[in-house]
Design an enzyme around this catalytic site. Structure first.
Site, PDB file in Angstrom:
ATOM      1  N   PHE A 216       0.839  -1.189   0.000  1.00  0.00           N
ATOM      2  CA  PHE A 216       0.000   0.000   0.000  1.00  0.00           C
ATOM      3  C   PHE A 216       0.885   1.253   0.000  1.00  0.00           C
ATOM      4  O   PHE A 216       2.008   1.252   0.518  1.00  0.00           O
ATOM      5  CB  PHE A 216      -0.931  -0.026   1.227  1.00  0.00           C
ATOM      6  CG  PHE A 216      -1.871   1.131   1.288  1.00  0.00           C
ATOM      7  CD1 PHE A 216      -2.844   1.295   0.322  1.00  0.00           C
ATOM      8  CD2 PHE A 216      -1.769   2.078   2.300  1.00  0.00           C
ATOM      9  CE1 PHE A 216      -3.713   2.380   0.364  1.00  0.00           C
ATOM     10  CE2 PHE A 216      -2.636   3.158   2.354  1.00  0.00           C
ATOM     11  CZ  PHE A 216      -3.603   3.310   1.381  1.00  0.00           C
TER      12      PHE A 216
ATOM     13  N   ASP B 264       6.709  -3.344   8.525  1.00  0.00           N
ATOM     14  CA  ASP B 264       5.364  -2.846   8.258  1.00  0.00           C
ATOM     15  C   ASP B 264       4.438  -4.051   8.424  1.00  0.00           C
ATOM     16  O   ASP B 264       4.289  -4.883   7.532  1.00  0.00           O
ATOM     17  CB  ASP B 264       5.251  -2.246   6.848  1.00  0.00           C
ATOM     18  CG  ASP B 264       3.866  -1.648   6.613  1.00  0.00           C
ATOM     19  OD1 ASP B 264       2.939  -1.985   7.382  1.00  0.00           O
ATOM     20  OD2 ASP B 264       3.709  -0.866   5.659  1.00  0.00           O
TER      21      ASP B 264
ATOM     22  N   HIS C 109      -0.634  -5.741   8.018  1.00  0.00           N
ATOM     23  CA  HIS C 109      -1.498  -6.880   7.674  1.00  0.00           C
ATOM     24  C   HIS C 109      -1.294  -8.061   8.625  1.00  0.00           C
ATOM     25  O   HIS C 109      -1.891  -9.103   8.404  1.00  0.00           O
ATOM     26  CB  HIS C 109      -1.144  -7.400   6.266  1.00  0.00           C
ATOM     27  CG  HIS C 109      -1.354  -6.426   5.169  1.00  0.00           C
ATOM     28  ND1 HIS C 109      -1.068  -6.710   3.849  1.00  0.00           N
ATOM     29  CD2 HIS C 109      -1.848  -5.161   5.167  1.00  0.00           C
ATOM     30  CE1 HIS C 109      -1.356  -5.663   3.092  1.00  0.00           C
ATOM     31  NE2 HIS C 109      -1.823  -4.707   3.861  1.00  0.00           N
TER      32      HIS C 109
ATOM     33  N   ARG D  71       6.281  16.155  23.965  1.00  0.00           N
ATOM     34  CA  ARG D  71       6.374  16.258  25.428  1.00  0.00           C
ATOM     35  C   ARG D  71       7.282  15.164  25.980  1.00  0.00           C
ATOM     36  O   ARG D  71       7.498  14.134  25.323  1.00  0.00           O
ATOM     37  CB  ARG D  71       4.991  16.119  26.060  1.00  0.00           C
ATOM     38  CG  ARG D  71       4.057  17.266  25.723  1.00  0.00           C
ATOM     39  CD  ARG D  71       2.770  17.157  26.544  1.00  0.00           C
ATOM     40  NE  ARG D  71       1.938  18.319  26.346  1.00  0.00           N
ATOM     41  CZ  ARG D  71       0.956  18.404  25.441  1.00  0.00           C
ATOM     42  NH1 ARG D  71       0.674  17.393  24.659  1.00  0.00           N
ATOM     43  NH2 ARG D  71       0.259  19.516  25.317  1.00  0.00           N
TER      44      ARG D  71
ATOM     45  N   TYR E 264       2.833  22.449  28.987  1.00  0.00           N
ATOM     46  CA  TYR E 264       3.223  23.298  27.845  1.00  0.00           C
ATOM     47  C   TYR E 264       4.740  23.338  27.697  1.00  0.00           C
ATOM     48  O   TYR E 264       5.348  24.391  27.724  1.00  0.00           O
ATOM     49  CB  TYR E 264       2.638  24.705  28.016  1.00  0.00           C
ATOM     50  CG  TYR E 264       1.126  24.716  27.880  1.00  0.00           C
ATOM     51  CD1 TYR E 264       0.513  24.304  26.706  1.00  0.00           C
ATOM     52  CD2 TYR E 264       0.320  25.130  28.935  1.00  0.00           C
ATOM     53  CE1 TYR E 264      -0.866  24.285  26.579  1.00  0.00           C
ATOM     54  CE2 TYR E 264      -1.061  25.127  28.815  1.00  0.00           C
ATOM     55  CZ  TYR E 264      -1.652  24.696  27.628  1.00  0.00           C
ATOM     56  OH  TYR E 264      -3.015  24.684  27.507  1.00  0.00           O
TER      57      TYR E 264
ATOM     58  N   ARG F  90      -2.190  11.057  19.168  1.00  0.00           N
ATOM     59  CA  ARG F  90      -2.680  10.117  20.185  1.00  0.00           C
ATOM     60  C   ARG F  90      -3.992   9.479  19.747  1.00  0.00           C
ATOM     61  O   ARG F  90      -4.828  10.117  19.117  1.00  0.00           O
ATOM     62  CB  ARG F  90      -2.898  10.858  21.509  1.00  0.00           C
ATOM     63  CG  ARG F  90      -1.657  11.540  22.060  1.00  0.00           C
ATOM     64  CD  ARG F  90      -1.940  12.200  23.413  1.00  0.00           C
ATOM     65  NE  ARG F  90      -3.005  13.177  23.366  1.00  0.00           N
ATOM     66  CZ  ARG F  90      -2.826  14.506  23.273  1.00  0.00           C
ATOM     67  NH1 ARG F  90      -1.599  15.007  23.199  1.00  0.00           N
ATOM     68  NH2 ARG F  90      -3.849  15.332  23.255  1.00  0.00           N
TER      69      ARG F  90
HETATM   70  C1  LIG Z   1       0.916  -2.450   4.012  1.00  0.00           C
HETATM   71  C2  LIG Z   1       0.289  -1.260   4.675  1.00  0.00           C
HETATM   72  N1  LIG Z   1       1.072  -0.386   5.315  1.00  0.00           N
HETATM   73  C3  LIG Z   1       0.568   0.693   5.923  1.00  0.00           C
HETATM   74  C4  LIG Z   1      -0.777   0.966   5.926  1.00  0.00           C
HETATM   75  C5  LIG Z   1      -1.264   2.214   6.547  1.00  0.00           C
HETATM   76  O1  LIG Z   1      -2.161   2.051   7.570  1.00  0.00           O
HETATM   77  P1  LIG Z   1      -3.269   3.162   7.868  1.00  0.00           P
HETATM   78  O2  LIG Z   1      -4.310   3.068   6.833  1.00  0.00           O
HETATM   79  O3  LIG Z   1      -3.751   2.793   9.243  1.00  0.00           O
HETATM   80  O4  LIG Z   1      -2.586   4.479   7.874  1.00  0.00           O
HETATM   81  C6  LIG Z   1      -1.639   0.068   5.262  1.00  0.00           C
HETATM   82  C7  LIG Z   1      -3.070   0.243   5.196  1.00  0.00           C
HETATM   83  O5  LIG Z   1      -3.953   0.699   5.112  1.00  0.00           O
HETATM   84  C8  LIG Z   1      -1.097  -1.056   4.602  1.00  0.00           C
HETATM   85  O6  LIG Z   1      -1.882  -1.927   3.940  1.00  0.00           O
END
Ligand SMILES: Cc1ncc(COP(=O)(O)O)c(C=O)c1O
Length: 415
Positions: free
Chosen positions: A97, A168, A171, A226, A233, A243
């Protein structure tokens, strides 16, 4: 004679829908309502997000978890927490993605694409090695579709070249590599809780790590710079408010109670379906190497080789849909061919560097082939039903294969 394909007027294999996603019930309602009634809706006021962080991190073999607004931000803050400098090169796969690479640019760094393996759809460790330059500082392997990338050789390369590795794992909730949980395989990992994901609160993300210093840096970055000993502050580094809110934290806590069971079901159904479909000529389900001890099956992926199957991908997908089996071709082109890369539409990021980057020269033939011709995706929720659902999917593929001559003919005449 083969049953007539539904696309050509026959009856479909399946008329019932598959399991709907998301799954929720009274326990989710009660937990969200209880959080609502406390009136403590921000993470700094309540306990839901912190409780979730602890549980999720532990389940994924980590001491620290920092929940955030989404999985794109958690990737970006991970890069920033490590103190990497502007212009650093970060190796990413092209079959993923957008966010895997956009997060790099939004950290003012340069994504460098290394091809994936055709069989597993994951980053090829040899391509990673070949993509390293004196400017490389990090690697982001994606556990694509929920199957861990081959992390041992990637980590060995990273160690040799002193590179940061952020998984990453958007998934890969609950997945494991050689029985070690995804999320604990690199120095840090990023998960997503966006609507389609195997664990969801609509939006959300988390960064996991076993490195206390990186965890502290991420926690600061996600909270306007922070620090724990500072006053309200008082801001120490450039950042913002990323957050996660308490209502989402409450929902995640309720959803997390189901994750283990759902992951087991997907994994078992995925194995069954894989075995059945692998018997068909021209159909190659995602390879499942021994190191992939638990596959999260965010997607059930396969390749079709049209010449061997007897009909092209588009015809297969159309025919499957008519049989009551939703499926899709996934990405239409590799990530580096996105207009954003072609036009170097990087906004204010990478000044001076952007104009020297030419993504048209990137060569990732496996990713291109998957996008252009071969990949087929089925969604994770289809694997949450009983075994009979897998039978329906397999029967539909078998039926389309049996009807391939008529199907190919239709595809030719409708061109
Ligand atoms: C492989 C991959 N990395 C990162 C993300 C980013 O996640 P988000 O949509 O929560 O920002 C996604 C998906 O949506 C993803 O499929």
């Amino acid at each position: 004679m083969a049953d007539k394909l539904a696309l050509l007027g026959g009856s479909p294999v399946r008329e019932r829908p598959f399991t709907r996603w998301p799954i929720f019930g009274e326990r989710d309602e009660a937990r969200v309502l209880a959080a609502l009634r406390t009136g403590k809706w921000g993470r700094l006021d309540g306990n839901e997000v912190s409780c979730f962080e602890e549980r999720f991190a532990r389940m994924h073999g980590c001491q620290h978890g920092i929940a955030m607004v989404n999985g794109t931000v958690s990737l970006r803050l991970g890069l920033m927490a490590a103190g990497l400098q502007a212009g650093s090169e970060v190796i990413v796969p092209p079959y993923t993605f957008f966010s895997t690479a956009s997060a790099v640019i939004e950290a003012n760094m340069v994504p460098v694409f290394a091809d994936v393996e055709l069989g597993t759809f994951n980053l090829d460790p040899r391509a990673v090695e070949a993509a390293i330059t004196p400017r490389t500082r990090a690697i982001i392997p994606v556990h694509f579709a929920g199957q861990p990338a081959d992390m041992d050789p990637i980590m060995a390369t990273a160690e040799r070249h002193k590179l940061l590795v952020i998984e990453d794992a958007a998934h890969a909730h609950g997945a494991s590599y050689k029985n070690r949980p995804a999320g604990s395989l690199g120095r840090m990992a990023s998960f997503s809780f966006q609507s389609s994901k195997n664990l969801t609160s609509g939006e959300g993300g988390i960064l996991t790590t076993n490195d206390a210093e990186l965890a502290a840096a991420c926690r600061s970055l996600h909270n306007c710079g922070r620090i724990p000993s500072g006053v309200w502050y008082e801001h120490h580094v450039i950042s913002g408010n990323y957050r996660l809110g308490e209502l989402q934290g409450a929902l995640l806590n309720a959803q997390l109670d189901r994750l283990e069971e759902q992951t087991k079901t997907r994994d078992a159904n995925g194995r069954t379906l894989r075995e059945r479909l692998a018997k068909l000529p021209g159909i190659y389900p995602q390879e499942r190497p021994e190191y992939s001890t638990r596959h999260a099956y965010h997607l059930f992926m396969l390749r079709i080789v049209g010449e061997e199957f007897g009909a092209p991908r588009a015809a297969l997908i159309e025919a499957l849909r008519a049989e009551g089996i939703p499926s899709s071709p996934g990405y239409g082109f590799s990530l580096h061919q996105q207009p954003m890369f072609v036009n170097r539409a990087f906004g204010p990021y990478l000044p001076d560097i952007a104009e020297k980057l030419d993504y048209s020269q990137v060569h990732c033939p496996n990713s291109d082939l998957l996008c252009r011709e071969q990949a087929v995706w089925l969604e994770q929720s289809m694997l949450l039903g009983p075994r009979e659902d897998m039978d329906d999917i397999a029967r539909a593929f078998e039926k389309v294969y049996a009807g391939r001559v008529a199907l190919a003919q239709r595809a030719r005449t409708s061109k």
